[in-house]
Motif scaffolding. Structure first.
Motif, PDB file in Angstrom:
ATOM      1  N   GLU A 156      22.550  34.803 -65.443  1.00 38.16           N
ATOM      2  CA  GLU A 156      23.304  33.751 -66.389  1.00 38.16           C
ATOM      3  C   GLU A 156      23.772  34.140 -67.469  1.00 38.16           C
ATOM      4  OE1 GLU A 156      22.954  29.537 -66.973  1.00 38.16           O
ATOM      5  OE2 GLU A 156      22.040  29.360 -65.255  1.00 38.16           O
ATOM      6  N   VAL A 157      22.868  34.826 -68.009  1.00 37.69           N
ATOM      7  CA  VAL A 157      23.224  35.529 -69.487  1.00 37.69           C
ATOM      8  C   VAL A 157      22.396  36.811 -69.628  1.00 37.69           C
ATOM      9  CG1 VAL A 157      22.227  33.082 -70.592  1.00 37.69           C
ATOM     10  CG2 VAL A 157      20.578  34.492 -70.034  1.00 37.69           C
ATOM     11  N   GLY A 158      22.151  37.492 -68.375  1.00 33.30           N
ATOM     12  CA  GLY A 158      21.808  39.343 -68.649  1.00 33.30           C
ATOM     13  C   GLY A 158      22.851  39.454 -68.303  1.00 33.30           C
ATOM     14  N   ASP A 159      22.193  40.827 -68.026  1.00 38.74           N
ATOM     15  CA  ASP A 159      23.582  42.286 -67.280  1.00 38.74           C
ATOM     16  C   ASP A 159      22.541  41.829 -66.242  1.00 38.74           C
ATOM     17  OD1 ASP A 159      25.998  42.214 -68.846  1.00 38.74           O
ATOM     18  OD2 ASP A 159      24.485  42.948 -70.633  1.00 38.74           O
ATOM     19  N   GLY A 160      21.302  42.156 -66.466  1.00 39.11           N
ATOM     20  CA  GLY A 160      20.264  42.442 -65.131  1.00 39.11           C
ATOM     21  C   GLY A 160      18.751  42.035 -65.381  1.00 39.11           C
ATOM     22  N   THR A 161      18.614  41.797 -64.503  1.00 43.84           N
ATOM     23  CA  THR A 161      16.972  41.317 -64.287  1.00 43.84           C
ATOM     24  C   THR A 161      16.494  42.995 -64.052  1.00 43.84           C
ATOM     25  OG1 THR A 161      18.284  39.365 -62.864  1.00 43.84           O
ATOM     26  CG2 THR A 161      15.603  39.778 -63.112  1.00 43.84           C
ATOM     27  N   VAL A 162      15.196  42.334 -64.626  1.00 46.48           N
ATOM     28  CA  VAL A 162      13.863  44.122 -63.909  1.00 46.48           C
ATOM     29  C   VAL A 162      12.874  42.795 -63.812  1.00 46.48           C
ATOM     30  CG1 VAL A 162      12.845  43.589 -65.908  1.00 46.48           C
ATOM     31  CG2 VAL A 162      12.389  45.183 -64.990  1.00 46.48           C
ATOM     32  N   LEU A 163      11.557  43.415 -62.547  1.00 47.06           N
ATOM     33  CA  LEU A 163      11.283  43.115 -61.638  1.00 47.06           C
ATOM     34  C   LEU A 163      10.401  44.085 -62.135  1.00 47.06           C
ATOM     35  CD1 LEU A 163      12.822  42.338 -57.922  1.00 47.06           C
ATOM     36  CD2 LEU A 163      11.262  40.580 -60.195  1.00 47.06           C
ATOM     37  N   PRO A 164       8.681  43.497 -61.634  1.00 48.14           N
ATOM     38  CA  PRO A 164       7.775  43.973 -62.123  1.00 48.14           C
ATOM     39  C   PRO A 164       7.102  44.775 -61.276  1.00 48.14           C
ATOM     40  CG  PRO A 164       6.994  42.095 -62.185  1.00 48.14           C
ATOM     41  CD  PRO A 164       7.997  41.553 -61.859  1.00 48.14           C
ATOM     42  N   ALA A 165       6.367  45.910 -60.538  1.00 46.71           N
ATOM     43  CA  ALA A 165       5.813  46.534 -59.949  1.00 46.71           C
ATOM     44  C   ALA A 165       4.240  45.402 -58.740  1.00 46.71           C
ATOM     45  CB  ALA A 165       4.704  47.688 -60.097  1.00 46.71           C
ATOM     46  N   GLY A 166       4.547  45.941 -57.957  1.00 46.13           N
ATOM     47  CA  GLY A 166       4.301  44.836 -56.635  1.00 46.13           C
ATOM     48  C   GLY A 166       5.620  44.320 -56.109  1.00 46.13           C
ATOM     49  N   SER A 167       6.804  44.102 -56.952  1.00 51.94           N
ATOM     50  CA  SER A 167       7.814  43.686 -56.007  1.00 51.94           C
ATOM     51  C   SER A 167       8.179  44.126 -54.551  1.00 51.94           C
ATOM     52  CB  SER A 167       8.751  43.220 -56.705  1.00 51.94           C
ATOM     53  OG  SER A 167       8.115  42.871 -57.287  1.00 51.94           O
ATOM     54  N   ASP A 188      32.000  37.114 -62.227  1.00 52.82           N
ATOM     55  CA  ASP A 188      32.570  37.966 -60.908  1.00 52.82           C
ATOM     56  C   ASP A 188      31.420  39.347 -60.829  1.00 52.82           C
ATOM     57  OD1 ASP A 188      34.221  38.447 -62.956  1.00 52.82           O
ATOM     58  OD2 ASP A 188      36.108  37.809 -61.156  1.00 52.82           O
ATOM     59  N   ASP A 189      31.692  39.678 -62.267  1.00 55.49           N
ATOM     60  CA  ASP A 189      31.303  41.452 -62.603  1.00 55.49           C
ATOM     61  C   ASP A 189      29.637  41.791 -61.800  1.00 55.49           C
ATOM     62  OD1 ASP A 189      29.890  39.784 -64.149  1.00 55.49           O
ATOM     63  OD2 ASP A 189      29.899  41.246 -65.580  1.00 55.49           O
ATOM     64  N   ALA A 190      29.261  42.685 -61.680  1.00 55.75           N
ATOM     65  CA  ALA A 190      28.261  42.957 -60.955  1.00 55.75           C
ATOM     66  C   ALA A 190      26.611  42.683 -61.542  1.00 55.75           C
ATOM     67  CB  ALA A 190      27.933  44.583 -60.059  1.00 55.75           C
ATOM     68  N   HIS A 191      25.565  42.370 -60.805  1.00 57.43           N
ATOM     69  CA  HIS A 191      24.322  42.205 -61.083  1.00 57.43           C
ATOM     70  C   HIS A 191      23.369  43.236 -61.193  1.00 57.43           C
ATOM     71  CE1 HIS A 191      21.459  39.705 -63.766  1.00 57.43           C
ATOM     72  NE2 HIS A 191      20.882  39.840 -62.931  1.00 57.43           N
ATOM     73  N   GLN A 192      22.808  44.134 -62.943  1.00 59.87           N
ATOM     74  CA  GLN A 192      22.266  44.717 -61.982  1.00 59.87           C
ATOM     75  C   GLN A 192      20.856  44.614 -61.821  1.00 59.87           C
ATOM     76  OE1 GLN A 192      22.136  47.773 -65.297  1.00 59.87           O
ATOM     77  NE2 GLN A 192      23.758  47.096 -66.051  1.00 59.87           N
ATOM     78  N   LEU A 193      20.383  45.568 -61.057  1.00 63.69           N
ATOM     79  CA  LEU A 193      18.235  44.781 -60.673  1.00 63.69           C
ATOM     80  C   LEU A 193      17.497  45.573 -60.495  1.00 63.69           C
ATOM     81  CD1 LEU A 193      17.315  42.483 -58.258  1.00 63.69           C
ATOM     82  CD2 LEU A 193      15.896  44.221 -58.343  1.00 63.69           C
ATOM     83  N   VAL A 194      16.427  45.729 -61.724  1.00 63.51           N
ATOM     84  CA  VAL A 194      15.452  47.631 -61.585  1.00 63.51           C
ATOM     85  C   VAL A 194      14.219  46.703 -61.280  1.00 63.51           C
ATOM     86  CG1 VAL A 194      15.134  48.574 -63.642  1.00 63.51           C
ATOM     87  CG2 VAL A 194      17.052  47.705 -64.002  1.00 63.51           C
ATOM     88  N   VAL A 195      13.990  47.911 -60.717  1.00 66.93           N
ATOM     89  CA  VAL A 195      12.570  47.404 -60.150  1.00 66.93           C
ATOM     90  C   VAL A 195      11.352  48.418 -60.490  1.00 66.93           C
ATOM     91  CG1 VAL A 195      13.129  47.993 -57.345  1.00 66.93           C
ATOM     92  CG2 VAL A 195      11.349  46.876 -57.932  1.00 66.93           C
ATOM     93  N   PHE A 196      10.369  48.227 -60.902  1.00 70.65           N
ATOM     94  CA  PHE A 196       9.176  49.082 -60.621  1.00 70.65           C
ATOM     95  C   PHE A 196       8.451  48.886 -59.641  1.00 70.65           C
ATOM     96  CE2 PHE A 196       9.287  47.292 -65.651  1.00 70.65           C
ATOM     97  CZ  PHE A 196      10.585  47.831 -65.978  1.00 70.65           C
ATOM     98  N   VAL A 197       8.615  50.352 -59.194  1.00 73.67           N
ATOM     99  CA  VAL A 197       7.907  50.693 -57.972  1.00 73.67           C
ATOM    100  C   VAL A 197       6.457  51.485 -58.344  1.00 73.67           C
ATOM    101  CG1 VAL A 197       7.575  51.534 -55.765  1.00 73.67           C
ATOM    102  CG2 VAL A 197       9.448  49.968 -56.714  1.00 73.67           C
ATOM    103  N   ALA A 198       5.167  51.719 -58.426  1.00 80.03           N
ATOM    104  CA  ALA A 198       4.110  52.418 -58.276  1.00 80.03           C
ATOM    105  C   ALA A 198       4.357  53.428 -57.614  1.00 80.03           C
ATOM    106  CB  ALA A 198       2.982  51.305 -58.583  1.00 80.03           C
TER     107      ALA A 198
END
Length: 292
Positions: free
Chosen positions: A170-181, A203-213
């Motif tokens: 709703e409020v961000g341009d992207g979501t970040v997920l921690p390692a272990g996802s 309706d614009d694209a949403h970014q998804l950032v994921v940290f990976v060990a």
């Protein structure tokens, strides 16, 4: 294929940052991410230093805790760095670790309400708007930045639980997920964020950032990474065992991109004793992904 990057974790002292930054920049790593874990390095000081020590790196903050700073102070920090290094800062915000927020007397009774009030106010300030608001947590009276950035950088928001994930959409341009996802979790998170985005009429694209060990090397590196993953979970998904040489690591992170991640940011082990070498490994992964 999305973007690749590396993390300089605050398990290392601030004086180790420059060598890691210069190694990452020299190796062609596209993004270097920093954390603001209490009570270690501050986010904006290290981000500014990393940008000054590099020529091409984009620097992400993943994340600075919302309760820790007044929104006007956060806007001033982001605006200053964005004007100094246009287009190279990726600011990220989130709830923060609640026990740490309790320690400093900043814990919000309703972290969701704080996020709902804070992120739109932050975006408005960065856009150069005059902001007056009287929310539960965010209160401002005719506040306007004298030096807003030429463009508002994308605001990445951390989210794990379903309600927070929807709010990041709703409020961000992207979501970040921690390692272990896992890749499955990446897909579920993206779906939840897009649901929130749709609810907000976006309706614009949403970014998804994921940290990976990740670990570079042979059997010994793989074993050390497996031991670290075992400390996080009794049943670590095999998809999380991202180890080997650069081509093997590049292949191992493909499922995260397939699941919808726009950025995969590789995280060194807590006991990694060669951060410049890790950064060079991430640069080789970036080259392997480009070649592929």
């Amino acid at each position: 294929m999305g973007s690749i990057g590396a993390i300089f974790t605050p398990a290392s002292p601030p004086e180790a940052l420059r060598d890691a930054v210069e190694a990452a920049d020299g190796a062609g790593v596209p993004e270097l991410w920093l954390w603001e874990d209490c009570f270690r390095e501050s986010a904006f000081a290290t981000a500014a230093a990393a940008l000054a020590w590099s020529t091409r790196l984009r620097v992400g903050i993943g994340i600075t805790p919302l309760p820790l700073r007044n929104v006007a102070a956060t806007a001033m920090e982001i605006a200053t760095i964005e004007r100094l290094f246009p287009g190279r800062l990726i600011p990220g915000v989130g709830h923060g670790v609640q026990s740490w927020m309790q320690q400093v007397g900043a814990r919000a009774a309703s972290p969701l309400t704080l996020m709902r009030e804070y992120v739109p106010a932050l975006r408005a300030l960065l856009a150069g708007d005059e902001v007056t608001t009287a929310g539960r947590y965010v209160r401002m009276d005719r506040v306007r930045l004298d030096w807003p950035p030429a463009r508002v950088p994308d605001l990445i928001v951390a989210g794990e639980g379903p309600k927070t994930v929807r709010l990041t959409g709703e409020v961000g341009d992207g979501t970040v997920l921690p390692a272990g996802s896992t890749p499955d979790r990446v897909a579920r998170t993206l779906a939840g964020a897009v649901e929130g985005r749709t609810t907000a009429g976006r309706d614009d694209a949403h970014q998804l950032v994921v940290f990976v060990a990740a670990a570079f090397g042979g059997d010994a590196a793989r074993a050390r990474l497996a031991a670290e993953l075992a400390r996080w979970s009794d049943e670590a998904d095999p998809a999380l065992l991202v180890a080997g040489d650069a081509p093997a690591v590049a292949e191992a992170i493909e499922p995260f991109f397939t699941a919808g991640a726009t950025s995969v940011i590789l995280q060194p082990r807590e006991d990694e004793d060669d951060l410049p070498g890790f950064m060079r490994g991430v640069g080789e992964v970036a080259q392997a992904l480009t070649a592929g």
